[in-house]
Design a protein around this motif. Structure first.
Motif, mmCIF file in Angstrom:
data_model
loop_
_atom_site.group_PDB
_atom_site.id
_atom_site.type_symbol
_atom_site.label_atom_id
_atom_site.label_comp_id
_atom_site.label_asym_id
_atom_site.label_seq_id
_atom_site.Cartn_x
_atom_site.Cartn_y
_atom_site.Cartn_z
ATOM 1 N N PHE A 98 20.261 -22.718 28.386
ATOM 2 C CA PHE A 98 20.423 -23.842 27.116
ATOM 3 C C PHE A 98 19.809 -25.272 28.215
ATOM 4 O O PHE A 98 19.839 -25.814 27.970
ATOM 5 C CB PHE A 98 22.023 -24.164 26.323
ATOM 6 N N VAL A 99 19.757 -25.281 29.349
ATOM 7 C CA VAL A 99 19.564 -26.423 30.039
ATOM 8 C C VAL A 99 18.589 -26.233 31.851
ATOM 9 O O VAL A 99 17.935 -26.924 31.852
ATOM 10 C CB VAL A 99 21.228 -26.333 31.329
ATOM 11 N N VAL A 122 4.814 -15.049 22.221
ATOM 12 C CA VAL A 122 4.886 -15.962 21.761
ATOM 13 C C VAL A 122 5.706 -17.034 22.544
ATOM 14 O O VAL A 122 7.006 -16.455 22.116
ATOM 15 C CB VAL A 122 4.273 -16.563 20.777
ATOM 16 N N ALA A 123 6.003 -17.304 23.734
ATOM 17 C CA ALA A 123 7.249 -17.837 24.375
ATOM 18 C C ALA A 123 6.963 -19.706 23.940
ATOM 19 O O ALA A 123 5.884 -20.264 24.037
ATOM 20 C CB ALA A 123 7.073 -18.008 25.463
ATOM 21 N N VAL A 124 8.359 -20.192 23.446
ATOM 22 C CA VAL A 124 8.727 -20.876 22.823
ATOM 23 C C VAL A 124 9.310 -22.169 24.161
ATOM 24 O O VAL A 124 10.235 -22.138 24.245
ATOM 25 C CB VAL A 124 9.508 -21.068 21.906
ATOM 26 N N ASP A 125 8.445 -23.984 24.495
ATOM 27 C CA ASP A 125 9.304 -24.390 25.342
ATOM 28 C C ASP A 125 10.310 -25.313 25.047
ATOM 29 O O ASP A 125 9.684 -26.051 24.512
ATOM 30 C CB ASP A 125 8.052 -25.815 25.781
ATOM 31 N N TYR A 126 11.611 -24.419 24.411
ATOM 32 C CA TYR A 126 12.395 -25.118 23.436
ATOM 33 C C TYR A 126 12.958 -26.748 24.127
ATOM 34 O O TYR A 126 13.495 -26.683 25.497
ATOM 35 C CB TYR A 126 13.584 -24.988 23.099
ATOM 36 N N ARG A 127 13.727 -27.455 23.664
ATOM 37 C CA ARG A 127 14.338 -28.934 24.326
ATOM 38 C C ARG A 127 15.559 -28.097 24.978
ATOM 39 O O ARG A 127 16.158 -27.205 24.203
ATOM 40 C CB ARG A 127 14.288 -29.675 23.353
ATOM 41 N N LEU A 128 15.675 -28.482 26.174
ATOM 42 C CA LEU A 128 16.161 -28.193 26.733
ATOM 43 C C LEU A 128 18.277 -29.459 27.238
ATOM 44 O O LEU A 128 17.556 -30.471 26.772
ATOM 45 C CB LEU A 128 16.483 -28.088 27.975
ATOM 46 N N ALA A 129 19.197 -28.896 26.939
ATOM 47 C CA ALA A 129 20.178 -29.571 27.070
ATOM 48 C C ALA A 129 20.021 -30.084 28.790
ATOM 49 O O ALA A 129 19.861 -29.335 29.886
ATOM 50 C CB ALA A 129 21.772 -28.952 26.833
ATOM 51 N N PRO A 130 21.584 -31.552 28.870
ATOM 52 C CA PRO A 130 21.670 -32.045 28.233
ATOM 53 C C PRO A 130 20.871 -33.233 27.534
ATOM 54 O O PRO A 130 22.101 -34.267 26.038
ATOM 55 C CB PRO A 130 22.813 -32.743 28.776
ATOM 56 N N GLU A 131 19.886 -32.708 28.366
ATOM 57 C CA GLU A 131 19.437 -34.234 26.638
ATOM 58 C C GLU A 131 19.019 -34.637 25.740
ATOM 59 O O GLU A 131 18.779 -35.297 25.324
ATOM 60 C CB GLU A 131 17.487 -33.923 27.614
ATOM 61 N N HIS A 132 18.717 -32.921 25.335
ATOM 62 C CA HIS A 132 18.847 -32.883 23.830
ATOM 63 C C HIS A 132 20.120 -31.284 23.619
ATOM 64 O O HIS A 132 19.410 -30.574 23.322
ATOM 65 C CB HIS A 132 17.714 -31.906 23.857
ATOM 66 N N TYR A 228 25.259 -27.711 26.484
ATOM 67 C CA TYR A 228 24.738 -27.930 25.941
ATOM 68 C C TYR A 228 24.669 -28.126 24.135
ATOM 69 O O TYR A 228 24.311 -28.899 23.399
ATOM 70 C CB TYR A 228 24.108 -26.090 25.234
ATOM 71 N N LEU A 229 26.687 -28.158 23.805
ATOM 72 C CA LEU A 229 27.359 -28.632 23.173
ATOM 73 C C LEU A 229 28.232 -29.783 23.032
ATOM 74 O O LEU A 229 28.730 -30.515 22.223
ATOM 75 C CB LEU A 229 28.654 -27.636 22.891
ATOM 76 N N GLY A 230 27.275 -31.009 24.372
ATOM 77 C CA GLY A 230 27.590 -31.876 24.408
ATOM 78 C C GLY A 230 29.116 -32.332 25.209
ATOM 79 O O GLY A 230 29.484 -33.860 24.636
ATOM 80 N N GLN A 233 34.472 -29.905 21.535
ATOM 81 C CA GLN A 233 34.784 -28.611 21.068
ATOM 82 C C GLN A 233 35.390 -28.486 20.212
ATOM 83 O O GLN A 233 35.285 -26.602 20.333
ATOM 84 C CB GLN A 233 36.791 -28.713 22.182
ATOM 85 N N ALA A 234 34.966 -28.965 19.624
ATOM 86 C CA ALA A 234 34.869 -28.563 17.848
ATOM 87 C C ALA A 234 33.113 -27.198 17.299
ATOM 88 O O ALA A 234 34.096 -26.910 16.429
ATOM 89 C CB ALA A 234 34.929 -30.278 16.697
ATOM 90 N N LEU A 235 32.907 -27.697 18.602
ATOM 91 C CA LEU A 235 31.903 -27.147 18.236
ATOM 92 C C LEU A 235 31.597 -25.104 18.881
ATOM 93 O O LEU A 235 30.699 -24.125 18.119
ATOM 94 C CB LEU A 235 30.086 -27.222 19.072
ATOM 95 N N ALA A 236 33.396 -25.284 19.608
ATOM 96 C CA ALA A 236 33.496 -23.545 20.316
ATOM 97 C C ALA A 236 32.857 -22.430 19.117
ATOM 98 O O ALA A 236 32.546 -21.091 19.899
ATOM 99 C CB ALA A 236 34.919 -23.488 20.895
ATOM 100 N N ARG A 237 33.336 -23.072 18.144
ATOM 101 C CA ARG A 237 33.522 -21.634 16.769
ATOM 102 C C ARG A 237 32.405 -21.560 15.806
ATOM 103 O O ARG A 237 32.478 -20.902 15.047
ATOM 104 C CB ARG A 237 35.152 -20.676 16.422
ATOM 105 N N ASN A 238 31.921 -22.546 16.057
ATOM 106 C CA ASN A 238 30.399 -22.542 15.088
ATOM 107 C C ASN A 238 29.281 -21.810 15.230
ATOM 108 O O ASN A 238 29.464 -20.782 16.149
ATOM 109 C CB ASN A 238 29.636 -24.276 15.554
ATOM 110 N N ALA A 239 29.168 -21.276 14.100
ATOM 111 C CA ALA A 239 28.153 -20.202 13.823
ATOM 112 C C ALA A 239 27.064 -20.070 14.491
ATOM 113 O O ALA A 239 26.438 -18.846 14.646
ATOM 114 C CB ALA A 239 28.292 -19.278 12.665
ATOM 115 N N ASP A 240 26.179 -21.406 14.306
ATOM 116 C CA ASP A 240 24.988 -21.711 15.158
ATOM 117 C C ASP A 240 25.126 -21.127 16.586
ATOM 118 O O ASP A 240 24.383 -21.868 17.257
ATOM 119 C CB ASP A 240 24.452 -23.177 14.382
ATOM 120 N N PHE A 241 26.650 -20.849 17.240
ATOM 121 C CA PHE A 241 26.828 -21.510 18.856
ATOM 122 C C PHE A 241 27.652 -19.647 19.134
ATOM 123 O O PHE A 241 26.974 -18.976 19.561
ATOM 124 C CB PHE A 241 27.372 -22.794 19.092
#
Length: 333
Positions: A98-99, A122-132, A228-230, A233-241
């Protein structure tokens, strides 16, 4: 039908060529990646991918295109094979924690899949962490998936023959994008190479076993996820991660998932393959006992990375074949 997934993975020694590569890297005494300035870390990854991979096969063309993204313009790189259409289409999502990955680090990977699958890639140049930080990357990948589904014919592709694939963080993002768009987009296949599937606060045995000296380290992985998660810690079990906490895996398309024997992410990838199969999704799991994380970039060092890519391409060709689509359409009717 797919073969049952082994509950215990085959063990094996580290591939001798990869072992030599790792020993040589250790002898150089370079500082850990996570201690370097971001631009330096990102350039190191580009240099490794360019210098340690075999030349990519020839394709018809590769061109960048900018589309409207969720918050800012989003660049796609569109690879066209030297083949007659309408063709299948593969959305490829690069790894790099993600970085540090980008279109350049995975250019050879995408050219190889374009050639070997005979598909528009098709390759996608998605935004990178930690900036995003989260969820910027997955927002971008989901946007790219919706765009290719709407513009497949414009690209010379068949909109009923779309697949997703990715490696490492890109495999995680491809999976979440497929889950997010379930019900509106129906991909034919999902290819995952050593996916990220959980937070480091829930370490697997392979994270402990392979966390030092096997290219991807525990320290680097923690840095990636914190970026990536900034640090949330609350996102540690988020299903989108954390895919191992996702509840809707039954909406995924047929899935091919590869794990490497000497990879810190081995066990979470294996657990994800089991979860997807248990959800009723046709799942092919391929395990490479002698391989390490990122081996698809090291094809000039060891043939294992080439083998992974070839087996993924062969599976995608089968899943995206016109006869397969006709068979599935008859079954659904």
């Amino acid at each position: 039908m797919t073969d049952p997934i082994a509950t215990v993975l085959e063990a094996g020694p580290l591939d001798p060529a990869l072992a030599g590569f790792l020993a040589q890297a250790a002898a150089q005494g370079n500082p850990p990646l996570e201690t370097l300035p971001l631009p330096v870390a990102r350039q190191i990854y580009r240099d490794l991918a360019a210098g340690l991979g075999l030349p990519a096969p020839a394709i018809a063309s590769a061109n960048d295109r900018v589309i409207d993204g969720p918050c800012s313009p989003l660049t796609l790189r569109i690879y066209q094979p030297d083949a007659e259409g309408p063709l299948p289409l593969l959305l490829y999502v690069h790894g790099g924690g993600f970085v540090i990955g980008d279109l350049e680090t995975h250019d050879k990977v995408c050219r190889t899949l374009c050639h070997d699958v005979a598909a528009v890639v098709v390759a996608v140049d998605y935004r990178l962490a930690p900036e995003h930080p989260f969820p910027a990357a997955v927002d971008d990948v989901a946007c790219a998936l919706r765009w290719v589904a709407a513009h497949a014919r414009e690209l010379g592709a068949d909109p009923s023959r779309i697949a997703l694939a990715g490696d490492s963080a890109g495999a995680q993002l491809a999976t979440v994008a497929a889950l997010r768009t379930a019900g509106t987009i129906t991909p034919r296949a999902l290819g995952l190479i050593y996916p990220v599937a959980q937070h480091y606060s829930e370490p697997s045995p392979s994270m402990v076993e392979n966390g030092e000296g096997k290219f991807l380290t525990t320290g680097v992985m923690q840095w990636f996820i914190d970026c990536y998660l900034g640090g949330r810690q609350a996102l540690a079990r988020n299903a989108d991660f954390a895919l191992l906490h996702a509840q809707a895996l039954d909406t995924l398309p047929p899935t091919w998932l590869a794990t490497m024997g000497h990879d810190p992410l081995r066990d979470e990838g294996h657990a994800l393959a089991l979860r997807i199969a248990q959800a009723g999704v046709p799942t092919a799991h391929r395990h490479y006992p002698g391989a390490i994380h990122a081996c698809i970039h090291f094809t000039a060092v060891s043939p294992l990375g080439t083998q992974v890519m070839a087996e993924l391409a062969a599976w995608l060709r089968t899943q995206l074949a016109p006869w397969q689509c006709l068979k599935d359409d008859r079954r659904e009717s």
